[in-house]
Design an enzyme around this catalytic site. Sequence first.
Site, PDB file in Angstrom:
ATOM      1  N   GLY A 207       0.797  -1.221   0.000  1.00 36.72           N
ATOM      2  CA  GLY A 207       0.000   0.000   0.000  1.00 36.72           C
ATOM      3  C   GLY A 207       0.826   1.265   0.000  1.00 36.72           C
ATOM      4  CG  LEU A 233      -2.628  -1.757  -4.240  1.00 35.77           C
ATOM      5  CD1 LEU A 233      -2.353  -1.085  -5.567  1.00 35.77           C
ATOM      6  CD2 LEU A 233      -3.121  -0.742  -3.215  1.00 35.77           C
ATOM      7  CG  ASP A 234       0.954  -2.868  -3.670  1.00 46.51           C
ATOM      8  OD1 ASP A 234       1.125  -2.443  -4.824  1.00 46.51           O
ATOM      9  OD2 ASP A 234       0.850  -2.127  -2.680  1.00 46.51           O
ATOM     10  CD  GLU A 235      -1.803  -9.211  -1.750  1.00 45.33           C
ATOM     11  OE1 GLU A 235      -0.993 -10.145  -1.950  1.00 45.33           O
ATOM     12  OE2 GLU A 235      -2.140  -8.834  -0.620  1.00 45.33           O
TER      13      GLU A 235
END
Lengths: 289, 289, 289, 289
Positions: A207, A233-235
């Site tokens: 995040g 997100l960011d995964e």
Amino acid sequence: MRQRKLENRAKLLISCPDRPGIVSTISTFLHEKGANIVQSDQYTTDPESGMFYMRVEFDLDDFDQSFDNIQKGIAPIADRLSMEWRLESEKRMKRMAIFVSKQDHCLLELLWKWRSGELLVDIPLVISNHTDLRETVEAYGISFYHIPVSKDTKAEAEQRQIQILKQYDIDFIALARYMQVLSSTFVAEFPKQIINIHHSFLPAFIGANPYDRAFDRGVKLIGATAHYVTDDLDEGPIIEQDVLRVNHRFTAEQLKIAGRDVERVTFARAVAWHNEDRIITYGNKTIVF
Amino acid sequence: MRQRKLENRAKLLISCPDRPGIVSTISTFLHEKGANIVQSDQYTTDPESGMFYMRVEFDLDDFDQSFDNIQKGIAPIADRLSMEWRLESEKRMKRMAIFVSKQDHCLLELLWKWRSGELLVDIPLVISNHTDLRETVEAYGISFYHIPVSKDTKAEAEQRQIQILKQYDIDFIALARYMQVLSSTFVAEFPKQIINIHHSFLPAFIGANPYDRAFDRGVKLIGATAHYVTDDLDEGPIIEQDVLRVNHRFTAEQLKIAGRDVERVTFARAVAWHNEDRIITYGNKTIVF
Amino acid sequence: MRQRKLENRAKLLISCPDRPGIVSTISTFLHEKGANIVQSDQYTTDPESGMFYMRVEFDLDDFDQSFDNIQKGIAPIADRLSMEWRLESEKRMKRMAIFVSKQDHCLLELLWKWRSGELLVDIPLVISNHTDLRETVEAYGISFYHIPVSKDTKAEAEQRQIQILKQYDIDFIALARYMQVLSSTFVAEFPKQIINIHHSFLPAFIGANPYDRAFDRGVKLIGATAHYVTDDLDEGPIIEQDVLRVNHRFTAEQLKIAGRDVERVTFARAVAWHNEDRIITYGNKTIVF
Amino acid sequence: MRQRKLENRAKLLISCPDRPGIVSTISTFLHEKGANIVQSDQYTTDPESGMFYMRVEFDLDDFDQSFDNIQKGIAPIADRLSMEWRLESEKRMKRMAIFVSKQDHCLLELLWKWRSGELLVDIPLVISNHTDLRETVEAYGISFYHIPVSKDTKAEAEQRQIQILKQYDIDFIALARYMQVLSSTFVAEFPKQIINIHHSFLPAFIGANPYDRAFDRGVKLIGATAHYVTDDLDEGPIIEQDVLRVNHRFTAEQLKIAGRDVERVTFARAVAWHNEDRIITYGNKTIVF
């Protein structure tokens, strides 16, 4: 790592359920079609009952004819082995778009490596939600598109982006610290073709504001993660990560500055590997051959 | 890093609100008491209004007398500067207890560095909740205490541990993959004197089974974190971190095996720094001088 | 690492034979002149009979007056302690010249860090024996001087270089892969003020074509070394070194390309440390505080 | 990296002049003999006219029969392709002798990894020219032979060593800081089967006392190099190298101590790779698959 495209070089990437004889089948097929295998890598998730992944790089003498023959001839093999495959020719450069916001370090890293001939790709355009980097980009002879994004205009802005990307026949997108979350709609247009650089060692500091949080936690290394963009997100699947040693003397601001170096190196590696067709994704992971 | 204790070497560590003249005051005081400063490090969190931290290492000619004079003379200075301080003599070895469970790699790393004279500490005892490593420990001439821990007997077991640690006059504790969470009661007995090695790059993979989770997330580096133990699991001040490159070929089991190397190196560094009085904690962070 | 010059920040670097009381003398002197010490580092080659080196960074309230007072007041102390010293003000930017040949990677690294405000230095000019990088340099608003060098014209070319450097009041020179050996005459004009980047891990592969020789030897790491230039080729005091992992797949050409990344990072670090007055040389070595 | 031998696993390593169809020929041959290829790596020195190297790892169902069939069947293929090859079964552990002098760190690294099951090898004996490590070795249940070596008795001592090594049916030798130069006669008995750890980043600091010379040169990184022993001292094919960051505070003695950590890690990696048949030498280089 090569500095010139090899006009007669091609690559075949496959994935299928593991079973005896796949290497033999593929290599014999390629040999019969006139290929000289230059490099071959494979990975089996589990020798008992797993999946088989393979990347073969080969030269072809009568390129256009042979390439065509391989493309046509592989279908029945793929059927028989329940195999997914893609065939890539080095004759054609891939076309990459870069998305930026205000920071230039990841952008410049790609532009340098591109201009020096280290990154063999076409970069027809850069898209940004700000105008700060217009001059920088245009100095490299690359088109710059300013598409502002606000909460209200995001959907519209993305439609405009997609339209331009299609118009330029873009293969993949490098988010060089773009700082905007892309919608599912956008991501669906370029599945596994969008590479982001996150400024932390994921999954730590997912995040916003990872450097501030790294500062607060008092970590002794900061990191960067290049990954494919998915809806989470960011995964998305991690392509590459690296770290840099820091100490108590670094302020949050200094972590940000120092972090640029590890961000741009990590990002450039991931972009190069994608561009060289070295990456196969499986589940939420990557195989980098 | 030194291989022998220097009989006339001492260290002073201080922290106080920053103001002009502290270095001058401290170094002049030490000089007047006969100290020759060998190394001096300082850190100010913020030049405007922050905290000042300093570590001074010095030699004393008439050691016992001078050491005593410093100890007595510093009190009024400390009062004036609102200063916390500790004075450490290298004449006396610190006494370290090691806690282990079944895995031996972090234990052996400490024992090897201790026996080779690289880690200048006394290790009078090892405590374990299992008996697996009794022979290994006793072969080094170190007492081994088996204190089983179950959910029901934990409080009782910890009381027994504390009693033995006090009996042996232990200064600090190295948790060499002990795998048990210590209670607040236990931690309060040894504040900032318990060093744990966590088998991930914190704050990634806090808690149990970090290697399994690293495998699932498909990370490209695995890490280890040495930190002081506080009441919050895996949340104490970080002393040292390091990482190791891995790739898609590593199974979860192989990550565990490879991770041992980065765990023991990271752990041994943190233990050495603590033993050499190089660490000052502030808030939830460490300064490592 | 700082992004702005601190207008009231100064630095004192000293070296003298070790004896008790130096830290006290210096810090008290600075305190009396109105300095608030922000950072202080010291190193003694040998506590018994060695040399003492110290770098103190401090803020001054009434800068110009206090700076002047320190400059005047330190002379008698220096006499008494047989001390060499230099006093540096952050009010004035240092002035750096960059020498290049045809390769741009080390040049661009410095220019980028300079433009981003990470490298706080003035860069009035770039000198090159080729014209290839004129456009690149001038795009940054920096003067470019083309001074060809051949065996016959070398002495003359160096005289012209020296004249221009003096005209621009240059403090130090960064050889960004300049590829020419400087004469003793030239070096004597800028003692310990010329930083070179050598494309190997010195003392391995001294001299020409290090990547070819690294390839022939089959090394598993390639390196780069930033050092001060002295009369002995590649033998000056080492400032910084770093390495990069390679393997059998790298051709000599690919080693050269991969090596660029470690060259520019190593070089930029050395230039920044020199610019921040972090380096003291002694014998043929450097102390980097 | 595996913790158990796989009873039905075998490996084929080949080298031959490059030509189209080799991968196809080998993989088809293995498939016909009942092999399921688990991993396959290859390397071509030069796609035009170079040498081809390949390592294939595979499982066999009816192991003894299939292994025998492969061994017999490969001869005509090898003839046709002018191919050198070796076939390795994981059913049989390799037998490693360790040579030591007085220092124990490289020895202990191997013994730990062996006892923990990470290094799957038999270690029937350790040979030393000193008696210092007898107790350490025997505590692991391994035979210890003390064979003193002086200038006069060296030839005789080596004959005794060879005799013992043959008696124990030793496959390869790990020189764990043995500190003696082996004669050509000895080396000829175990070609490409003797692994040495040199305590520098070769080719820097070839020969004696590398740490003293690293100290004198003022390097910022120290290194270690694992290589095969040939007739030329420290000139054999490099298997693995690694480095460690140091600074001006390190004395020559402290470089020695710090260097142990990089020596043992580098050495253990090289020994493991040799043991797993991952290494092919060509010219004076290694391919590590």
